[in-house]
Enzyme design. Structure first.
Site, mmCIF file in Angstrom:
data_model
loop_
_atom_site.group_PDB
_atom_site.id
_atom_site.type_symbol
_atom_site.label_atom_id
_atom_site.label_comp_id
_atom_site.label_asym_id
_atom_site.label_seq_id
_atom_site.Cartn_x
_atom_site.Cartn_y
_atom_site.Cartn_z
ATOM 1 N N HIS A 1 14.118 4.430 11.824
ATOM 2 C CA HIS A 1 13.979 4.499 10.247
ATOM 3 C C HIS A 1 14.502 5.167 9.857
ATOM 4 O O HIS A 1 13.920 6.822 10.783
ATOM 5 C CB HIS A 1 12.454 4.300 10.107
ATOM 6 C CG HIS A 1 12.037 4.253 8.689
ATOM 7 N ND1 HIS A 1 11.661 5.542 8.198
ATOM 8 C CD2 HIS A 1 11.248 3.267 7.854
ATOM 9 C CE1 HIS A 1 11.371 5.330 6.969
ATOM 10 N NE2 HIS A 1 11.000 3.450 6.609
ATOM 11 N N ARG B 1 3.311 8.015 9.213
ATOM 12 C CA ARG B 1 3.381 9.474 9.034
ATOM 13 C C ARG B 1 1.929 9.730 10.526
ATOM 14 O O ARG B 1 2.185 10.686 10.785
ATOM 15 C CB ARG B 1 2.484 9.635 7.597
ATOM 16 C CG ARG B 1 3.435 10.158 6.575
ATOM 17 C CD ARG B 1 2.974 9.875 5.131
ATOM 18 N NE ARG B 1 4.063 9.877 4.786
ATOM 19 C CZ ARG B 1 4.751 10.332 3.965
ATOM 20 N NH1 ARG B 1 4.760 11.432 4.056
ATOM 21 N NH2 ARG B 1 5.466 9.915 3.612
ATOM 22 N N GLU C 1 -1.336 -8.861 -1.981
ATOM 23 C CA GLU C 1 -1.434 -8.704 0.028
ATOM 24 C C GLU C 1 -2.388 -7.088 -0.474
ATOM 25 O O GLU C 1 -2.334 -5.990 0.211
ATOM 26 C CB GLU C 1 -0.770 -7.579 0.742
ATOM 27 C CG GLU C 1 -1.252 -7.854 1.883
ATOM 28 C CD GLU C 1 0.302 -7.208 2.937
ATOM 29 O OE1 GLU C 1 0.151 -5.847 2.947
ATOM 30 O OE2 GLU C 1 0.894 -7.525 3.189
ATOM 31 N N ASP D 1 0.712 -1.516 -0.424
ATOM 32 C CA ASP D 1 0.304 -0.117 0.172
ATOM 33 C C ASP D 1 0.653 1.355 0.082
ATOM 34 O O ASP D 1 0.790 1.892 0.372
ATOM 35 C CB ASP D 1 -0.778 0.305 1.199
ATOM 36 C CG ASP D 1 -0.073 -0.138 2.301
ATOM 37 O OD1 ASP D 1 0.898 -0.297 2.315
ATOM 38 O OD2 ASP D 1 -1.135 -0.743 3.242
ATOM 39 N N GLU E 1 -1.756 4.919 3.079
ATOM 40 C CA GLU E 1 -2.160 3.619 2.553
ATOM 41 C C GLU E 1 -3.185 3.215 2.990
ATOM 42 O O GLU E 1 -3.599 2.136 1.694
ATOM 43 C CB GLU E 1 -0.528 2.679 3.458
ATOM 44 C CG GLU E 1 0.458 3.094 3.642
ATOM 45 C CD GLU E 1 0.886 4.114 4.602
ATOM 46 O OE1 GLU E 1 -0.217 4.801 5.199
ATOM 47 O OE2 GLU E 1 1.943 4.555 4.911
ATOM 48 N N HIS F 1 7.171 4.133 12.474
ATOM 49 C CA HIS F 1 7.674 4.872 11.254
ATOM 50 C C HIS F 1 5.863 5.259 11.248
ATOM 51 O O HIS F 1 6.466 6.570 9.847
ATOM 52 C CB HIS F 1 7.887 4.299 10.271
ATOM 53 C CG HIS F 1 8.383 3.386 9.988
ATOM 54 N ND1 HIS F 1 6.710 3.154 8.950
ATOM 55 C CD2 HIS F 1 7.775 2.196 9.645
ATOM 56 C CE1 HIS F 1 6.526 2.618 7.955
ATOM 57 N NE2 HIS F 1 6.579 0.838 9.356
HETATM 58 C C1 UD1 Z 1 6.765 4.345 3.339
HETATM 59 C C2 UD1 Z 1 5.764 4.099 3.246
HETATM 60 C C3 UD1 Z 1 4.802 3.495 3.882
HETATM 61 C C4 UD1 Z 1 5.618 2.640 5.130
HETATM 62 C C5 UD1 Z 1 7.619 2.487 4.476
HETATM 63 C C6 UD1 Z 1 8.042 1.199 5.363
HETATM 64 C C7 UD1 Z 1 4.234 5.725 1.479
HETATM 65 C C8 UD1 Z 1 3.495 6.800 1.443
HETATM 66 N N1 UD1 Z 1 4.811 5.450 2.918
HETATM 67 O O1 UD1 Z 1 7.413 5.567 4.597
HETATM 68 O O2 UD1 Z 1 3.659 2.433 3.769
HETATM 69 O O3 UD1 Z 1 5.280 1.268 5.820
HETATM 70 O O4 UD1 Z 1 7.618 2.997 3.328
HETATM 71 O O5 UD1 Z 1 8.876 1.698 5.765
HETATM 72 O O6 UD1 Z 1 5.060 5.187 0.764
HETATM 73 N N2 UD1 Z 1 14.378 6.953 3.934
HETATM 74 C C9 UD1 Z 1 16.097 6.840 4.327
HETATM 75 N N3 UD1 Z 1 16.744 5.776 3.271
HETATM 76 C C10 UD1 Z 1 15.559 5.227 2.801
HETATM 77 C C11 UD1 Z 1 14.552 4.852 2.886
HETATM 78 C C12 UD1 Z 1 14.336 6.804 3.222
HETATM 79 O O7 UD1 Z 1 16.757 8.414 3.918
HETATM 80 O O8 UD1 Z 1 16.129 3.736 2.848
HETATM 81 C C13 UD1 Z 1 14.619 8.596 4.214
HETATM 82 C C14 UD1 Z 1 13.728 9.865 3.200
HETATM 83 O O9 UD1 Z 1 14.561 10.980 3.927
HETATM 84 C C15 UD1 Z 1 12.290 9.903 2.923
HETATM 85 C C16 UD1 Z 1 12.254 8.975 3.698
HETATM 86 O O10 UD1 Z 1 12.517 8.321 4.481
HETATM 87 O O11 UD1 Z 1 12.265 10.627 2.135
HETATM 88 C C17 UD1 Z 1 10.692 8.982 3.459
HETATM 89 O O12 UD1 Z 1 10.315 7.827 3.073
HETATM 90 P P1 UD1 Z 1 8.598 7.024 2.416
HETATM 91 O O13 UD1 Z 1 8.735 6.047 1.458
HETATM 92 O O14 UD1 Z 1 8.317 9.084 1.071
HETATM 93 O O15 UD1 Z 1 8.497 7.119 3.868
HETATM 94 P P2 UD1 Z 1 8.334 6.514 4.580
HETATM 95 O O16 UD1 Z 1 7.835 6.787 6.191
HETATM 96 O O17 UD1 Z 1 9.473 5.429 4.726
HETATM 97 N N1 UDP Z 2 12.348 -4.757 9.640
HETATM 98 C C1 UDP Z 2 14.096 -5.680 8.829
HETATM 99 N N2 UDP Z 2 14.764 -5.080 9.357
HETATM 100 C C2 UDP Z 2 14.951 -2.988 10.657
HETATM 101 C C3 UDP Z 2 13.169 -3.208 10.337
HETATM 102 C C4 UDP Z 2 11.762 -3.719 9.956
HETATM 103 O O1 UDP Z 2 14.306 -6.146 8.249
HETATM 104 O O2 UDP Z 2 15.055 -2.520 11.232
HETATM 105 C C5 UDP Z 2 11.765 -5.924 8.360
HETATM 106 C C6 UDP Z 2 10.578 -6.043 8.987
HETATM 107 O O3 UDP Z 2 11.605 -7.914 9.986
HETATM 108 C C7 UDP Z 2 9.447 -6.528 8.094
HETATM 109 C C8 UDP Z 2 9.176 -5.211 7.678
HETATM 110 O O4 UDP Z 2 11.226 -4.688 7.751
HETATM 111 O O5 UDP Z 2 9.085 -7.389 7.529
HETATM 112 C C9 UDP Z 2 8.801 -4.260 8.108
HETATM 113 O O6 UDP Z 2 8.723 -2.764 7.439
HETATM 114 P P1 UDP Z 2 8.164 -1.163 7.512
HETATM 115 O O7 UDP Z 2 8.385 -1.729 9.330
HETATM 116 O O8 UDP Z 2 9.390 -0.886 7.187
HETATM 117 O O9 UDP Z 2 6.997 -1.087 6.900
HETATM 118 P P2 UDP Z 2 5.589 -1.541 7.530
HETATM 119 O O10 UDP Z 2 5.439 -3.230 7.272
HETATM 120 O O11 UDP Z 2 5.017 -1.017 8.445
HETATM 121 O O12 UDP Z 2 4.940 -0.918 6.182
#
Ligand code: UD1
Ligand code: UDP
Length: 374
Positions: A239, A208, A120, A98, A134, A206
């Site tokens: 995160h 939003r 999913e 999502d 999401e 993490h």
């Molecule tokens: C996103 C997803 C959320 C999911 C999460 C998993 C959307 C709207 N949100 O949220 O549903 O649960 O990923 O973790 O799609 N960043 C880094 N390095 C990385 C990843 C992220 O620096 O490897 C930082 C960057 O500044 C980036 C910010 O995190 O701009 C936000 O990333 P984004 O994918 O927009 O949102 P998440 O909060 O990670």
């Molecule tokens: N996870 C990981 N390393 C971490 C934290 C989480 O590999 O430090 C894994 C966790 O086991 C799960 C997935 O990441 O499978 C969940 O990702 P996240 O919480 O970022 O996203 P969400 O599931 O909320 O979309």
């Protein structure tokens, strides 16, 4: 037969974890030509997972920007995915979950009249604001799907209630359990030292909708717990979203028994879940994995699209509320009977064979030999 061209789109850490078993299963059958399209909505977190599963993207869009906004990310994703689908149109696009990547992949495929399969499918809270954005993303993705792979009967029922065609819905289990079982079998050591006699509380947060005041409450609750229980160590892989790292550092740095660490690679995270006595999380994936490992979970949200484990009594919703988090965690830490009641291994989300079932559905749909799956 001509190989079926399947593009698997992945953007973030959980998508890569949950798509890896599907990609590997599809690659092992002769009838599909599978391409991995990495949008890299996440950069570092995505690479950690792809690397572990030995997946090299065929296309890497490298789209992540620091502190990206939903609208600009959506715009960049639409442009890049549309160009990609136009340059080499696949027969089918597959994506999981999502995130913004998934919602845009479904829409970009629809605009090019390419079939979309949603892994999913059917998770719902029924509230568009939680989780944001999401809930809306998955409704859009499901609406545009030719194949909906629902992890549970409840997810199937949610899709049916929205009037979606029963003939396009398949109950498969969640592919995260396939990934988890594969990784757990490797039994990697804990990535940090844990003093003898210490109990580990693992935390991830993490979402939003938890930014701001809710993260302050969560931080205060973690401090309360670490202060109150001298034998407890809190480990929090933070995160990299700056909306999370900033408050986490401000609220939690400096406590002798709270460790803020970098995101763990997947096998290390699984090892840490296995070593934990309690998990506090707002993650979706962790709510699915922890019950399969027999680890109690307190969910730092007021609602969940994964009620199956709550109903099984092994996951509790405490919300991002200091009082409720501390009360419920303290109860589990001090009352062995209460702890035993929730620390039960159940796996309502899958049996580790979801990717085989998805492959079988697609084999049937495209006229290939259908493997036998239970
Ligand atoms: C996103 C997803 C959320 C999911 C999460 C998993 C959307 C709207 N949100 O949220 O549903 O649960 O990923 O973790 O799609 N960043 C880094 N390095 C990385 C990843 C992220 O620096 O490897 C930082 C960057 O500044 C980036 C910010 O995190 O701009 C936000 O990333 P984004 O994918 O927009 O949102 P998440 O909060 O990670
Ligand atoms: N996870 C990981 N390393 C971490 C934290 C989480 O590999 O430090 C894994 C966790 O086991 C799960 C997935 O990441 O499978 C969940 O990702 P996240 O919480 O970022 O996203 P969400 O599931 O909320 O979309």
């Amino acid at each position: 037969m001509k190989p079926v061209k399947i593009s698997c789109v992945v953007g973030t850490r959980p998508e890569a974890i949950k798509m890896a078993p599907v990609i590997l299963a599809l690659r092992s059958c002769g009838w599909a030509r599978v391409r991995v399209i990495a949008t890299a909505q996440h950069r570092r977190l995505l690479d950690q997972v792809l690397g572990y599963f030995g997946l090299v993207p065929d296309v890497d869009m490298d789209l992540m920007q620091p502190d990206q906004s939903l609208a600009l990310l959506t715009a960049r994703l639409m442009t890049a995915l549309d160009e990609c689908f136009a340059a080499d149109p696949p027969d089918l696009v597959l994506a999981q979950g999502d995130t913004t990547t998934v919602m845009v992949a479904a829409l970009a495929a629809f605009y090019r009249r390419i079939r979309f399969g949603h892994v999913e499918a059917g998770l719902r809270t029924g509230d568009r604001a939680f989780p944001f954005p999401e809930e809306a993303n998955r409704v859009i993705a499901d609406y545009l799907s030719e194949y909906m792979f629902a992890p549970t009967a409840r997810a199937r029922d949610s899709l049916r209630r929205e009037g979606l065609d029963a003939g396009r819905i398949y109950i498969t289990g969640n592919t995260v359990i396939d990934a988890l079982f594969r990784v757990r079998a490797r039994r990697v050591p804990l990535p940090f030292a844990l003093a003898a006699g210490r109990r580990l509380i693992l935390v991830t947060a993490h979402r939003r909708e938890n930014f701001g005041a809710p993260l302050e409450e969560i931080g205060a609750a973690l401090r309360d717990l670490a202060d109150r229980f001298a034998d407890v160590e809190v480990v929090y892989p933070v995160h990299p979203n700056p909306n999370v790292t900033r408050p986490a550092r401000r609220l939690l740095s400096g406590h002798p028994r709270i460790r803020l660490i970098e995101p763990l690679d997947y096998p290390q995270f699984v090892a840490t879940m296995e070593a934990a006595c309690l998990i506090l999380t707002d993650s979706g994936g962790v709510q699915e994995e922890a019950p399969a490992l027999g680890k109690p979970v307190l969910v730092l949200r007021d609602e969940t699209e994964r009620p199956e484990a709550v109903e099984a009594g092994v996951v509790r919703l405490v919300g991002p509320h200091r009082g409720a988090i501390v009360t419920e965690a303290a109860r589990l830490l001090t009352d062995p009977a209460a702890y035993a009641a929730v620390a039960r291994g159940v796996s309502p989300y899958g049996d580790g064979r979801a990717s085989e079932r998805i492959t079988a559905v697609l084999a049937q749909a495209y006229g290939a030999e259908v493997p036998a799956v239970a």
